[in-house]
Design a protein around this motif. Structure first.
Motif, PDB file in Angstrom:
ATOM      1  N   VAL A 185      43.313   6.347  11.063  1.00 34.20           N
ATOM      2  CA  VAL A 185      43.196   5.251  12.020  1.00 34.20           C
ATOM      3  C   VAL A 185      41.846   4.582  11.818  1.00 34.20           C
ATOM      4  O   VAL A 185      40.797   5.235  11.897  1.00 34.20           O
ATOM      5  CB  VAL A 185      43.347   5.749  13.465  1.00 34.20           C
ATOM      6  N   TYR A 186      41.876   3.293  11.511  1.00 33.03           N
ATOM      7  CA  TYR A 186      40.674   2.493  11.276  1.00 33.03           C
ATOM      8  C   TYR A 186      40.491   1.545  12.453  1.00 33.03           C
ATOM      9  O   TYR A 186      41.457   1.173  13.126  1.00 33.03           O
ATOM     10  CB  TYR A 186      40.822   1.693   9.986  1.00 33.03           C
ATOM     11  N   GLY A 187      39.242   1.130  12.689  1.00 31.96           N
ATOM     12  CA  GLY A 187      38.979   0.226  13.791  1.00 31.96           C
ATOM     13  C   GLY A 187      37.646  -0.470  13.633  1.00 31.96           C
ATOM     14  O   GLY A 187      37.085  -0.527  12.534  1.00 31.96           O
ATOM     15  N   PRO A 188      37.120  -1.026  14.748  1.00 32.03           N
ATOM     16  CA  PRO A 188      35.791  -1.638  14.692  1.00 32.03           C
ATOM     17  C   PRO A 188      34.768  -0.639  14.170  1.00 32.03           C
ATOM     18  O   PRO A 188      34.954   0.579  14.285  1.00 32.03           O
ATOM     19  CB  PRO A 188      35.507  -2.000  16.162  1.00 32.03           C
ATOM     20  N   ARG A 189      33.709  -1.140  13.592  1.00 31.68           N
ATOM     21  CA  ARG A 189      32.731  -0.260  12.970  1.00 31.68           C
ATOM     22  C   ARG A 189      32.235   0.790  13.964  1.00 31.68           C
ATOM     23  O   ARG A 189      31.825   0.488  15.070  1.00 31.68           O
ATOM     24  CB  ARG A 189      31.559  -1.080  12.430  1.00 31.68           C
ATOM     25  N   GLY A 190      32.311   2.039  13.521  1.00 32.82           N
ATOM     26  CA  GLY A 190      31.906   3.138  14.373  1.00 32.82           C
ATOM     27  C   GLY A 190      33.003   3.684  15.266  1.00 32.82           C
ATOM     28  O   GLY A 190      32.796   4.680  15.957  1.00 32.82           O
ATOM     29  N   ALA A 191      34.181   3.054  15.241  1.00 33.04           N
ATOM     30  CA  ALA A 191      35.256   3.464  16.146  1.00 33.04           C
ATOM     31  C   ALA A 191      36.448   4.060  15.424  1.00 33.04           C
ATOM     32  O   ALA A 191      37.418   4.450  16.063  1.00 33.04           O
ATOM     33  CB  ALA A 191      35.719   2.271  16.985  1.00 33.04           C
ATOM     34  N   GLY A 192      36.391   4.126  14.093  1.00 34.85           N
ATOM     35  CA  GLY A 192      37.522   4.665  13.351  1.00 34.85           C
ATOM     36  C   GLY A 192      37.077   5.172  11.998  1.00 34.85           C
ATOM     37  O   GLY A 192      35.890   5.189  11.673  1.00 34.85           O
ATOM     38  N   HIS A 193      38.046   5.591  11.198  1.00 40.62           N
ATOM     39  CA  HIS A 193      37.745   6.059   9.846  1.00 40.62           C
ATOM     40  C   HIS A 193      37.202   4.879   9.023  1.00 40.62           C
ATOM     41  O   HIS A 193      37.561   3.727   9.252  1.00 40.62           O
ATOM     42  CB  HIS A 193      39.025   6.606   9.211  1.00 40.62           C
ATOM     43  N   ASP A 194      36.331   5.167   8.055  1.00 35.90           N
ATOM     44  CA  ASP A 194      35.721   4.079   7.280  1.00 35.90           C
ATOM     45  C   ASP A 194      35.910   4.277   5.774  1.00 35.90           C
ATOM     46  O   ASP A 194      35.115   3.786   4.971  1.00 35.90           O
ATOM     47  CB  ASP A 194      34.237   3.938   7.606  1.00 35.90           C
ATOM     48  N   GLY A 195      36.962   4.984   5.371  1.00 36.11           N
ATOM     49  CA  GLY A 195      37.214   5.211   3.955  1.00 36.11           C
ATOM     50  C   GLY A 195      37.557   3.936   3.212  1.00 36.11           C
ATOM     51  O   GLY A 195      37.858   2.898   3.808  1.00 36.11           O
TER      52      GLY A 195
END
Length: 311
Positions: A119-129
């Motif tokens: 699950v990705y989201g706004p910076r700092g709020a989700g995975h950043d792969g």
């Protein structure tokens, strides 16, 4: 919006932003005319037609299916992030159905370094792969109180289907699917919105829909499901209605029952014959949806579906 108490909700299978000419044959790729920046990143303008199409819906909550993240065919853009930032979504999440690269002639090449669901989201709020993936997103202008995500494994069968950009039928194996649920702070109190994209395999899509029904049973009502169900017409509402009747009494909280909020043909976009895209709700009480629309867009082989609700 037509009044202070109404929220506009939308769902759109975007086909990773591919343009659709008037004759209905999609372009080979999304619009990627913009040059790559000197640092190797691709400018957000590569997704501008897609961003413009979604912005034109002016939706407070929008569910998106068939989004790319960092795929070469769509300019290596994180499409969910680009859309959220351009449309003023206060909060958003993107759920990967699978991590893979789209390769011409091979369809997908899986990357086994990542699990299927991230699950990705706004910076700092989700995975950043940075592994390319394909999936769904839910974007909201409303405050989000809670996020949930789940994934469905790929069915073990292949079917002959019409594929955008190809003549005739192509035998393809379905891929994993994902669902995203958000508990939103509406103007009348909390409610739950779910973005989903169900399998095209008959029977499998019904089982996935019933699984989502059980998954969100104890989340705040009303419940609103938005997505490409790969089910025709009234079938999704009837399926959920039957599930509600068969549920244990402690789960029978949708006193107003499940209903489809907009009846419109959404596929194929250039000459719609079927409604595969739906917005369903339970627990709305006597409130009725307004302004159901399925406008033609310059991207995708589906049309979006929108409604306005007092939530």
């Amino acid at each position: 919006m037509t009044g202070p108490a109404l929220l506009r909700l939308a769902t759109f299978n975007v086909l990773h932003g591919r343009r659709i000419p008037d004759e209905g044959r999609p372009s080979a790729t999304a619009d990627t005319d913009t040059a790559t920046a000197s640092d190797g990143a691709t400018d957000v303008a590569t997704v501008q037609p897609l961003v413009d199409a979604i912005a034109s819906l002016d939706a407070d909550v929008v569910a998106l299916q068939e989004l790319d993240r960092l795929q070469e065919r769509s300019g290596r853009v994180d499409q969910a992030r680009a859309i959220a930032e351009a449309t003023g979504a206060a909060d958003w999440r993107y759920a990967s159905a699978f991590h893979a690269r789209s390769v011409p002639g091979r369809r997908w090449v899986t990357d086994r370094s990542e699990p299927g669901l991230r699950v990705y989201g706004p910076r700092g709020a989700g995975h950043d792969g940075t592994v390319p993936s394909h999936g769904i997103a839910l974007l909201s202008r409303l405050p989000v109180l809670d996020w949930r995500a789940r994934r469905f494994a790929a069915p073990p069968v292949a079917l002959p289907l019409r594929v955008a950009g190809r003549a005739g039928l192509t035998v393809i194996r379905d891929h994993p699917r994902a669902a995203l649920a958000a508990v939103l702070e509406g103007r009348r109190g909390p409610f739950t919105a779910v973005a989903l994209h169900l399998s095209y395999v008959p029977g499998v899509n019904v089982r996935q829909l019933l699984a989502v029904h059980g998954w969100i049973a104890f989340l705040p009502r009303p419940h609103v499901l938005l997505g490409d169900f790969n089910l025709f017409g009234a079938i999704p509402a009837a399926t959920l209605g039957a599930a509600g009747l068969l549920s244990p009494s402690r789960l029978r909280q949708d006193r107003s029952g499940w209903r489809g909020l907009a009846r419109a043909r959404t596929f194929p976009a250039h000459r719609p014959l079927l409604q595969l895209d739906h917005i369903l709700a339970a627990g709305l009480g006597p409130h009725r949806p307004e302004s159901g629309r399925a406008p033609r867009m310059p991207v995708s082989d589906h049309r979006p579906l929108t409604v306005e609700l007092p939530l």
